[in-house]
Design an enzyme around this catalytic site. Structure first.
Site, PDB file in Angstrom:
ATOM      1  N   LEU A  52      69.995  -6.352 -29.904  1.00  0.00           N
ATOM      2  CA  LEU A  52      70.647  -6.223 -28.577  1.00  0.00           C
ATOM      3  C   LEU A  52      70.882  -4.754 -28.468  1.00  0.00           C
ATOM      4  O   LEU A  52      71.369  -3.807 -29.227  1.00  0.00           O
ATOM      5  CB  LEU A  52      71.993  -6.809 -28.582  1.00  0.00           C
ATOM      6  CG  LEU A  52      71.966  -8.181 -27.843  1.00  0.00           C
ATOM      7  CD1 LEU A  52      73.579  -8.659 -27.887  1.00  0.00           C
ATOM      8  CD2 LEU A  52      71.593  -8.265 -26.390  1.00  0.00           C
ATOM      9  N   ASP A  53      70.337  -3.914 -27.346  1.00  0.00           N
ATOM     10  CA  ASP A  53      70.649  -2.449 -27.048  1.00  0.00           C
ATOM     11  C   ASP A  53      71.786  -2.232 -26.971  1.00  0.00           C
ATOM     12  O   ASP A  53      72.655  -3.228 -26.658  1.00  0.00           O
ATOM     13  CB  ASP A  53      69.707  -2.283 -25.709  1.00  0.00           C
ATOM     14  CG  ASP A  53      68.276  -2.464 -25.569  1.00  0.00           C
ATOM     15  OD1 ASP A  53      67.723  -2.425 -26.947  1.00  0.00           O
ATOM     16  OD2 ASP A  53      67.556  -2.848 -24.723  1.00  0.00           O
ATOM     17  N   PRO A  54      72.148  -1.015 -27.278  1.00  0.00           N
ATOM     18  CA  PRO A  54      73.471  -0.433 -26.972  1.00  0.00           C
ATOM     19  C   PRO A  54      74.059  -1.134 -25.937  1.00  0.00           C
ATOM     20  O   PRO A  54      75.368  -1.392 -25.577  1.00  0.00           O
ATOM     21  CB  PRO A  54      73.546   0.926 -27.303  1.00  0.00           C
ATOM     22  CG  PRO A  54      72.356   1.187 -28.056  1.00  0.00           C
ATOM     23  CD  PRO A  54      71.435   0.020 -27.605  1.00  0.00           C
ATOM     24  N   MET A  55      73.656  -0.762 -24.480  1.00  0.00           N
ATOM     25  CA  MET A  55      74.040  -1.350 -23.279  1.00  0.00           C
ATOM     26  C   MET A  55      74.373  -2.732 -23.356  1.00  0.00           C
ATOM     27  O   MET A  55      75.161  -3.093 -22.373  1.00  0.00           O
ATOM     28  CB  MET A  55      72.960  -0.625 -22.207  1.00  0.00           C
ATOM     29  CG  MET A  55      73.317  -0.670 -20.726  1.00  0.00           C
ATOM     30  SD  MET A  55      72.081  -0.693 -19.589  1.00  0.00           S
ATOM     31  CE  MET A  55      71.581  -2.452 -19.509  1.00  0.00           C
ATOM     32  N   ALA A  56      73.744  -3.316 -23.794  1.00  0.00           N
ATOM     33  CA  ALA A  56      73.890  -4.943 -23.749  1.00  0.00           C
ATOM     34  C   ALA A  56      75.004  -5.465 -24.367  1.00  0.00           C
ATOM     35  O   ALA A  56      75.513  -4.771 -25.219  1.00  0.00           O
ATOM     36  CB  ALA A  56      72.553  -5.768 -24.172  1.00  0.00           C
TER      37      ALA A  56
END
Length: 357
Positions: A52-56
């Site tokens: 999962l991307d850091p933003m997610a």
């Protein structure tokens, strides 16, 4: 008098083999979560089933001990996401962490009506060919695409077949966004060739920086999607904006399900730490229960348990897919796959979790 030797912190007892479903917080990488889980679980044998991307935020399935051997099957499962797509601004990374590369005027944004939106969404639903976002972990000639972008290289990835089985528009609303004012080309710099630079250097869509800024009209679209493994929701945002002539990027992304593991079964890192501190050992989803979230289940008799413990083949399961084979006591013994050997249909153990002593 010599000073006392500082003691290393006490090692936490090793957690039982199994899955832990984490509600990943924003700002953490998947590797950060694995690192925290290694400390909580008292073992380095921890892995995850899909970045999962850091933003997610949202569901991140982790395997502890023997359960890491099941993760390869979870990686391929379909996934649900809730997301917000912002139309009117395009970024280098197709999300809010990227540098703004183009701002579309009020005329372009004003042309977005529900009929046009629904048509564009329909065109991105079903079996489609998708070009992954350039800032991805896909390898290009042995090097990750995001690393090439950070080094200032142009990256062109090939389209790949993916399935978007649901693309539902939940809400559409007019909004404004703060973007850098002036020549955007001054800001489009993926690191001046510095391999250590982040791809979304300030100012970004989320953090426009300290320079001059301006407010621009945008349209925010809340969506729910169900996608196959390998689908980039950021790329859906990009392609939706391209189809509507507005540009687009993600501002919110929350994963609400991975295969058979929904968000309501996930725990936050704070909850996991509190539980491990209170009980002395991190609680995990046992192997058999973890397998039920991914595979159909076959009940074994004792003779089959013994045979599989020695790697022997058993009677077929009668299914085309991999099945989880459980002992009479409920222990996960093996994963089985039907195949043919010398003209006879049999179930072959593709993974044995309980070998014979």
């Amino acid at each position: 008098m010599t000073s006392p030797t500082p003691r290393a912190p006490a090692r936490r007892p090793t957690a039982a083999d199994g899955f832990v479903v984490v509600d990943k917080p924003q700002g953490w990488t998947s590797h950060d979560v694995v690192g925290r889980m290694r400390r909580l679980a008292g073992t380095r044998k921890v892995g995850h089933a899909g970045t999962l991307d850091p933003m997610a935020t949202g569901v991140l399935v982790l395997g502890i001990g023997k359960a890491t051997r099941l993760l390869t099957y979870v990686v391929g499962a379909d996934k649900d996401y809730d997301a917000t797509i912002r139309l009117g601004v395009a970024t280098t990374t197709d999300d809010a962490e990227g540098t703004v590369v183009e701002v579309f005027g009020p005329d372009a944004v004003g042309r977005v009506d529900r009929a046009a939106l629904d048509t564009a969404v329909a065109d991105l639903t079903g079996d489609i060919l998708q070009v992954p976002t350039s800032v991805s972990a896909i390898k290009v000639d042995g090097k990750r695409a995001y690393a090439r972008v950070r080094a200032g290289e142009e990256v062109a990835l090939k389209a790949r077949p993916v399935t978007v089985s649901r693309f539902e528009v939940v809400d559409v609303r007019a909004a404004t966004a703060t973007v850098p004012d002036g020549d955007l080309e001054e800001y489009v710099d993926p690191g001046d060739g510095d391999p250590g630079a982040e791809p979304g250097i300030a100012p970004t869509a989320a953090e426009p920086g300290d320079g001059p800024t301006r407010e621009v009209p945008v349209v925010d679209v809340d969506v729910r999607v169900t996608v196959s493994s390998g689908t980039y929701v950021r790329a859906l945002a990009r392609d939706l904006g391209a189809a509507l002539g507005t540009g687009g990027h993600l501002t919110v992304l929350r994963r609400t399900r991975v295969g058979g593991y929904p968000l309501d079964g996930a725990r936050t890192l704070e909850e996991l730490e509190a539980q491990a501190d209170a009980d002395g050992t991190l609680a995990t989803l046992p192997l058999a229960d973890a397998a039920r979230g991914t595979f159909p289940v076959r009940e074994l008799d004792e003779a089959e348990v013994r045979a599989l413990g020695y790697g022997q083949w058993v009677e077929p399961s009668g299914r085309a897919d991999v099945v989880a084979a459980l002992s009479p006591s409920g222990t996960l013994v093996a994963l089985l796959e039907d195949t043919r050997r010398r003209g006879e249909s049999l179930a072959k153990p593709v993974l044995v979790l309980e070998p014979a002593p």
